[in-house]
Enzyme design. Structure first.
Site, PDB file in Angstrom:
ATOM      1  N   GLY A   9     -10.219 -14.242  -4.944  1.00 25.40           N
ATOM      2  CA  GLY A   9     -10.341 -13.110  -4.151  1.00 25.40           C
ATOM      3  C   GLY A   9     -11.589 -12.652  -4.270  1.00 25.40           C
ATOM      4  O   GLY A   9     -12.503 -12.862  -4.873  1.00 25.40           O
ATOM      5  N   LEU A  31       1.058 -14.841 -10.307  1.00 26.61           N
ATOM      6  CA  LEU A  31       1.811 -13.616 -10.171  1.00 26.61           C
ATOM      7  C   LEU A  31       3.333 -13.714 -10.063  1.00 26.61           C
ATOM      8  O   LEU A  31       4.255 -12.792 -10.402  1.00 26.61           O
ATOM      9  CB  LEU A  31       1.255 -12.758  -8.918  1.00 26.61           C
ATOM     10  CG  LEU A  31      -0.151 -12.371  -9.262  1.00 26.61           C
ATOM     11  CD1 LEU A  31      -0.717 -11.441  -8.317  1.00 26.61           C
ATOM     12  CD2 LEU A  31      -0.518 -11.769 -10.675  1.00 26.61           C
ATOM     13  N   THR A  56      -1.936  -9.017  -0.989  1.00 24.76           N
ATOM     14  CA  THR A  56      -2.726  -8.131  -0.158  1.00 24.76           C
ATOM     15  C   THR A  56      -2.537  -8.595   1.421  1.00 24.76           C
ATOM     16  O   THR A  56      -3.030  -7.629   2.182  1.00 24.76           O
ATOM     17  CB  THR A  56      -4.288  -8.549  -0.300  1.00 24.76           C
ATOM     18  OG1 THR A  56      -4.455  -9.864  -0.200  1.00 24.76           O
ATOM     19  CG2 THR A  56      -4.601  -8.013  -1.630  1.00 24.76           C
ATOM     20  N   THR A  95      -4.669   1.174  -4.362  1.00 26.59           N
ATOM     21  CA  THR A  95      -5.058   1.137  -2.995  1.00 26.59           C
ATOM     22  C   THR A  95      -4.906   2.507  -2.423  1.00 26.59           C
ATOM     23  O   THR A  95      -3.942   3.223  -3.048  1.00 26.59           O
ATOM     24  CB  THR A  95      -4.266   0.032  -2.232  1.00 26.59           C
ATOM     25  OG1 THR A  95      -4.552   0.243  -0.805  1.00 26.59           O
ATOM     26  CG2 THR A  95      -2.763   0.095  -2.413  1.00 26.59           C
ATOM     27  N   ASP A  96      -5.698   2.921  -1.428  1.00 28.19           N
ATOM     28  CA  ASP A  96      -5.410   4.150  -0.587  1.00 28.19           C
ATOM     29  C   ASP A  96      -3.980   4.009  -0.103  1.00 28.19           C
ATOM     30  O   ASP A  96      -3.500   5.171   0.628  1.00 28.19           O
ATOM     31  CB  ASP A  96      -6.355   4.299   0.375  1.00 28.19           C
ATOM     32  CG  ASP A  96      -6.584   3.089   1.643  1.00 28.19           C
ATOM     33  OD1 ASP A  96      -6.996   2.122   0.820  1.00 28.19           O
ATOM     34  OD2 ASP A  96      -6.297   3.240   2.690  1.00 28.19           O
ATOM     35  N   TYR A 119       3.863  -2.529   1.459  1.00 29.95           N
ATOM     36  CA  TYR A 119       2.725  -3.006   0.440  1.00 29.95           C
ATOM     37  C   TYR A 119       2.374  -1.686  -0.191  1.00 29.95           C
ATOM     38  O   TYR A 119       2.082  -1.784  -1.436  1.00 29.95           O
ATOM     39  CB  TYR A 119       1.496  -3.250   1.473  1.00 29.95           C
ATOM     40  CG  TYR A 119       0.082  -3.409   0.689  1.00 29.95           C
ATOM     41  CD1 TYR A 119      -0.244  -4.523  -0.230  1.00 29.95           C
ATOM     42  CD2 TYR A 119      -0.920  -2.716   0.965  1.00 29.95           C
ATOM     43  CE1 TYR A 119      -1.220  -4.399  -0.885  1.00 29.95           C
ATOM     44  CE2 TYR A 119      -1.980  -2.553   0.092  1.00 29.95           C
ATOM     45  CZ  TYR A 119      -2.121  -3.596  -0.646  1.00 29.95           C
ATOM     46  OH  TYR A 119      -3.364  -3.391  -1.415  1.00 29.95           O
ATOM     47  N   LYS A 123       2.766  -1.527  -4.708  1.00 30.20           N
ATOM     48  CA  LYS A 123       1.388  -0.966  -5.293  1.00 30.20           C
ATOM     49  C   LYS A 123       1.816   0.085  -6.126  1.00 30.20           C
ATOM     50  O   LYS A 123       1.261   0.234  -7.161  1.00 30.20           O
ATOM     51  CB  LYS A 123       0.116  -0.954  -4.310  1.00 30.20           C
ATOM     52  CG  LYS A 123      -0.309  -2.071  -3.691  1.00 30.20           C
ATOM     53  CD  LYS A 123      -0.767  -3.288  -4.853  1.00 30.20           C
ATOM     54  CE  LYS A 123      -2.228  -2.913  -5.247  1.00 30.20           C
ATOM     55  NZ  LYS A 123      -2.838  -3.878  -6.140  1.00 30.20           N
ATOM     56  N   TRP A 144     -10.524  -0.672   1.738  1.00 29.34           N
ATOM     57  CA  TRP A 144     -11.405  -0.887   2.628  1.00 29.34           C
ATOM     58  C   TRP A 144     -12.321  -2.301   2.027  1.00 29.34           C
ATOM     59  O   TRP A 144     -13.735  -2.125   1.948  1.00 29.34           O
ATOM     60  CB  TRP A 144     -12.221  -0.294   3.420  1.00 29.34           C
ATOM     61  CG  TRP A 144     -11.381   0.588   4.458  1.00 29.34           C
ATOM     62  CD1 TRP A 144      -9.938   1.082   4.066  1.00 29.34           C
ATOM     63  CD2 TRP A 144     -11.641   1.607   5.442  1.00 29.34           C
ATOM     64  NE1 TRP A 144      -9.457   1.967   5.200  1.00 29.34           N
ATOM     65  CE2 TRP A 144     -10.364   2.175   6.003  1.00 29.34           C
ATOM     66  CE3 TRP A 144     -12.751   1.712   6.419  1.00 29.34           C
ATOM     67  CZ2 TRP A 144     -10.659   3.215   7.033  1.00 29.34           C
ATOM     68  CZ3 TRP A 144     -12.995   2.627   7.328  1.00 29.34           C
ATOM     69  CH2 TRP A 144     -11.738   3.310   7.675  1.00 29.34           C
TER      70      TRP A 144
END
Length: 282
Positions: A9, A31, A56, A95-96, A119, A123, A144
């Site tokens: 990644g 995972l 992701t 993540t945001d 998602y 998370k 981002w």
């Protein structure tokens, strides 16, 4: 040695280039097998662990939330428990998307969460599991992520910008593009710091500056790369996706600078590095 879960990644690729790291790919830490990931950590006996692997595919998670939860919550939970048992730090990248994205103020690490998508929910569950494991840890939210590797907004814009004279890009989603190289350096700094100061465990934000819309970011990409592609601003409503996106992805990054001396990276410099690595600019 810092052990990195992930190898191919964007973040794992950059971490693998740093001295003192060892990356485990899917054949060594899958995972979909959380306890197998935990066993891999115990066998490696590292000084710290950074989880750079995740589900992701944001839109695909809407159709397979179970699979996303397995990768983004159950696997980090097992890894964090293994690290807690060894007494070593565990860095979990988040993540945001854990925020609903209302308003226009940057989200602080302790702000209320309300994910809009599968998602984001998975998370957020991963964050809670890491904290519950009880060991030294950092939950590092970012936004981002871009690089010269894998699939990301910069590479997509370069491809489309070469083929088309104009593009319609969402302009009401605002956040901080984050170069993976800077994110990797931040993860490594935090992991090492927690070895010596586990009391600095907590939730932190790290994202590039300045904040900008996707449309504005696209214009910067085209200008820096010398591509003659014009951008027309459109609202999110004109570009529907299976998974809702937060409109406000701004992250308040002051606590990470206070704790670890990590200032927000300038994504404009990171963009130039990415374009250089891709051979787009000298």
């Amino acid at each position: 040695m810092i052990l990195v879960i992930g190898r191919t990644g964007q973040l794992a690729t950059e971490l693998g280039r740093r001295p003192g790291t060892r990356c485990l790919g899917r054949t060594e830490a899958d995972l979909t097998d959380p306890e197998g990931c935990a066993d891999a950590i115990r066998r490696a006996a590292p000084a710290a662990v950074i989880n750079a692997a995740a589900w992701t595919a944001v839109d695909a998670a809407e159709e397979d939330e179970f699979g996303a939860h397995l990768a983004n919550a159950r696997a980090p939970a097992a890894m964090a428990r293994a690290c807690a048992g060894l007494g070593i730090p565990f860095v979990q990248v988040s993540t945001d998307y854990v925020f609903a994205g209302s308003g226009d103020a940057p989200h602080a690490p302790d702000a209320s969460t309300a994910p809009l998508s599968a998602y984001g929910r998975t998370k957020l569950a991963g964050e809670a599991a890491v904290r519950a494991a009880g060991g030294p840890h950092a939950v590092l939210r970012t936004s981002w992520v871009v690089s010269a590797h894998g699939s990301n907004f910069v590479k997509t814009m370069l491809r489309l910008g070469r083929d088309r004279g104009s593009l319609r890009i969402v302009a009401d989603q605002v956040g901080g593009p984050t170069p993976a190289r800077d994110l990797a350096a931040a993860c490594a700094t935090i992991a090492q710091a927690l070895v010596d100061a586990p009391d600095q465990s907590g939730t932190y934000h790290y994202a590039g500056a300045p904040d900008i819309s996707w449309a504005g970011f696209a214009r910067a990409i085209f200008e820096t790369a010398g591509l003659a592609c014009t951008v027309t601003d459109i609202p999110t409503a004109d570009y529907p996706t299976p998974a809702p996106r937060p409109l406000n992805s701004r992250l308040d990054c002051r606590t990470i600078e206070a704790a670890f001396g990590l200032a927000r990276p300038d994504w404009r410099a990171g963009l130039r590095d990415i374009l250089h690595d891709l051979g787009e600019i000298p």
